[in-house]
Scaffold this active site. Structure first.
Site, PDB file in Angstrom:
ATOM      1  N   GLU A 135      -5.259  -8.770   0.708  1.00 44.03           N
ATOM      2  CA  GLU A 135      -5.946  -8.475   1.967  1.00 44.03           C
ATOM      3  C   GLU A 135      -7.418  -8.224   1.679  1.00 44.03           C
ATOM      4  O   GLU A 135      -7.753  -7.527   0.715  1.00 44.03           O
ATOM      5  CB  GLU A 135      -5.414  -7.199   2.645  1.00 44.03           C
TER       6      GLU A 135
ATOM      7  N   GLU B 221       0.791  -1.235   0.000  1.00 44.24           N
ATOM      8  CA  GLU B 221       0.000   0.000   0.000  1.00 44.24           C
ATOM      9  C   GLU B 221       0.824   1.287   0.000  1.00 44.24           C
ATOM     10  O   GLU B 221       0.809   2.047   0.972  1.00 44.24           O
ATOM     11  CB  GLU B 221      -0.972   0.003   1.187  1.00 44.24           C
TER      12      GLU B 221
HETATM   13  C1  FCB Z   1      -4.538  -2.277   5.478  1.00 40.70           C
HETATM   14  C2  FCB Z   1      -3.175  -2.649   6.027  1.00 40.70           C
HETATM   15  C3  FCB Z   1      -3.200  -3.701   7.093  1.00 40.70           C
HETATM   16  C4  FCB Z   1      -4.389  -3.575   8.006  1.00 40.70           C
HETATM   17  C5  FCB Z   1      -5.663  -3.408   7.220  1.00 40.70           C
HETATM   18  C6  FCB Z   1      -6.895  -3.299   8.059  1.00 40.70           C
HETATM   19  O1  FCB Z   1      -4.499  -0.968   5.012  1.00 40.70           O
HETATM   20  O2  FCB Z   1      -2.337  -3.088   4.989  1.00 40.70           O
HETATM   21  O3  FCB Z   1      -1.973  -3.655   7.779  1.00 40.70           O
HETATM   22  O4  FCB Z   1      -4.184  -2.568   8.918  1.00 40.70           O
HETATM   23  O5  FCB Z   1      -5.574  -2.299   6.388  1.00 40.70           O
END
Ligand code: FCB
Length: 448
Positions: A354, A164
């Site tokens: 994620e 990110e």
């Molecule tokens: C993302 C992050 C991760 C976690 C999630 C909820 O932005 O990569 O570390 O905090 O959000």
């Protein structure tokens, strides 16, 4: 009933600072998140990463837990200050050894490691030299990454350069909500450029020094942005927000250019002379996969009175929200997959690196019936499946997160785990969502 392809990878994700604890063990250096946690008012309840889930000591138990849940791949990150306490110079082999032990356990249990090189825990010593605003960071990062390829490339085949970049740059150097807590839009743009450049250079280094049978990619936090109304102004606001969050990162990597409309907008107010000849070529190295972190959507309204260049306002649409107050919209993931496939990479495999949700879990008689999280994961898996049916190469899914953990500025208050962690006893208890996920994996990706 839906069924995923047999080759689909079922995983879970974590990051070093959020779970490891042991921030002083075996010569680890200070990271910007240690410093941020100890700066008053930055993290909810003054929480720190000092202990977190103590995964540094309990990693064997955590790997067994994953095996019991039939997890096939584990995405974790490597803590830069464990390996180079000062960011550069002499490597701390004791720090490296932790990851060797972890990877060894994973492989013994038949779990494929996927390593993220940078998930936000920059050595403080490098921040003291300007952090990501300093162009020298590009070389430091490339050297750190190359060291990892050489030391771990025989056992780790899937690599992610950055997690990110928008969060690193914007929350870290733009609005200051995350470490190192700097505020300024030009600072943001400069940091973002250096993060992207360090990505490109370390992909090139991977081709030279990484395992020949390895793959490397980058993970972006992307969303689908919709206009709050059909008006031209709101459509334009949505286009600007999309340019800010999505295209500013996707275009350089996949097309070797910054989006023209955003460049024009930014150049009205900011100096972008940190972009040097050849940088965009260096950034746009071919990658083996794209990682997408998806949580929510953005609905944008025009805000012409706003002082900043983006002039937009987020509209709350009334959709159900998670405990982070993020609106739940699985169709946003499907729309995103279609768009990425069409505009950026029709062949490059996509991993959802994620996806998951925070909810206020209750422990009742030792059980956690987190139906809301289960539904969230299920609906987003359905969106991935729909993408696959449309011919999009979605190759795997990593639930965020394996464990309840240190949720950055929210501290321990927001629980994202499919496994509950009692932060006093450190006891781990799989929630209903984890047991459901295990069933899905055991049924070879079939569920109702
Ligand atoms: C993302 C992050 C991760 C976690 C999630 C909820 O932005 O990569 O570390 O905090 O959000």
């Amino acid at each position: 009933m839906i069924r995923f392809p047999e080759s689909f990878v079922w995983g879970t994700a974590t990051s070093a600072f959020q779970i490891e604890g042991a921030t002083k063990a075996d010569g680890r250096g200070e990271s910007i998140w240690d410093r941020f946690c100890y700066t008053e008012g930055k993290v909810k309840n003054g929480d720190t990463g000092d202990i977190a889930c103590d995964h540094f000591h309990l990693y064997q138990e955590d790997v067994r837990l994953m095996r019991d849940l039939h997890i096939q791949s584990y995405r974790f990150s490597i803590s830069w200050p464990r390996i180079f306490p000062q960011g550069t110079g002499q490597a701390n082999l004791k720090g490296l050894d932790f990851y060797k032990r972890l990877i060894d356990q994973l492989l013994k249990q038949g779990i494929e490691p996927m390593a993220t090189i940078y998930h936000w825990d920059l050595p403080q010593a490098l921040e003291d030299q300007g952090g990501w605003q300093n162009r020298e960071m590009v070389d430091h990062f490339e050297q750190y990454a190359s060291f990892l390829y050489e030391e771990l490339g025989d056992v780790v085949k899937k690599w992610i350069t950055h997690n990110e970049p928008w969060v690193v740059a914007y929350l870290g150097y733009g609005n200051g909500e995350f470490a190192p807590g700097i505020k300024g839009f030009e600072e943001y743009l400069r940091a973002a450029h250096h993060v992207l450049l360090s990505h490109g250079k370390s992909v090139s280094a991977f081709r030279e020094k990484g395992p020949k049978d390895g793959q490397i990619g980058i993970t972006f936090n992307l969303n689908s942005t919709y206009a709050g109304s059909p008006s031209r102004e709101d459509q334009e606001a949505a286009r600007r927000y999309d340019g800010f969050l999505n295209r500013w990162y996707l275009d350089p990597v996949f097309k070797g250019e910054y989006p023209k409309d955003m460049l024009d907008l930014y150049l009205q107010k900011y100096n972008l002379d940190f972009v040097q000849d050849g940088d965009l070529k260096a950034i746009s190295q071919p990658i083996d996969f794209l990682g997408i972190n998806y949580y929510s959507i953005m609905t944008a309204l025009d805000e012409s009175q706003a002082e900043d260049v983006l002039k937009f306002q987020a509209l709350k649409t009334g959709r159900p929200t998670t405990a982070m107050d993020w609106e739940i919209e699985p169709n946003g993931l499907f729309d995103l997959l279609v768009r990425i496939n069409k505009e950026y990479c029709s062949k490059t495999p996509i991993f959802i690196t994620e996806n998951g949700a925070a909810f206020e879990d209750q422990v009742v008689n030792g059980e956690i019936m987190d139906d809301d999280r289960l539904d969230y994961i299920k609906q987003h898996l359905q969106a991935c499946h729909k993408g696959i049916e449309h011919g999009i190469n979605v190759s795997g899914y990593y639930v965020w997160s394996l464990l309840d953990n240190f949720e950055w500025a929210s501290g321990y208050e927001k629980r994202f785990g499919i496994v509950h962690v009692d932060f006093d006893s450190l006891k781990r208890t799989p929630k209903k969502s984890a047991l459901w996920y295990k069933e899905v994996i055991s049924n070879q990706g079939c569920f109702e």
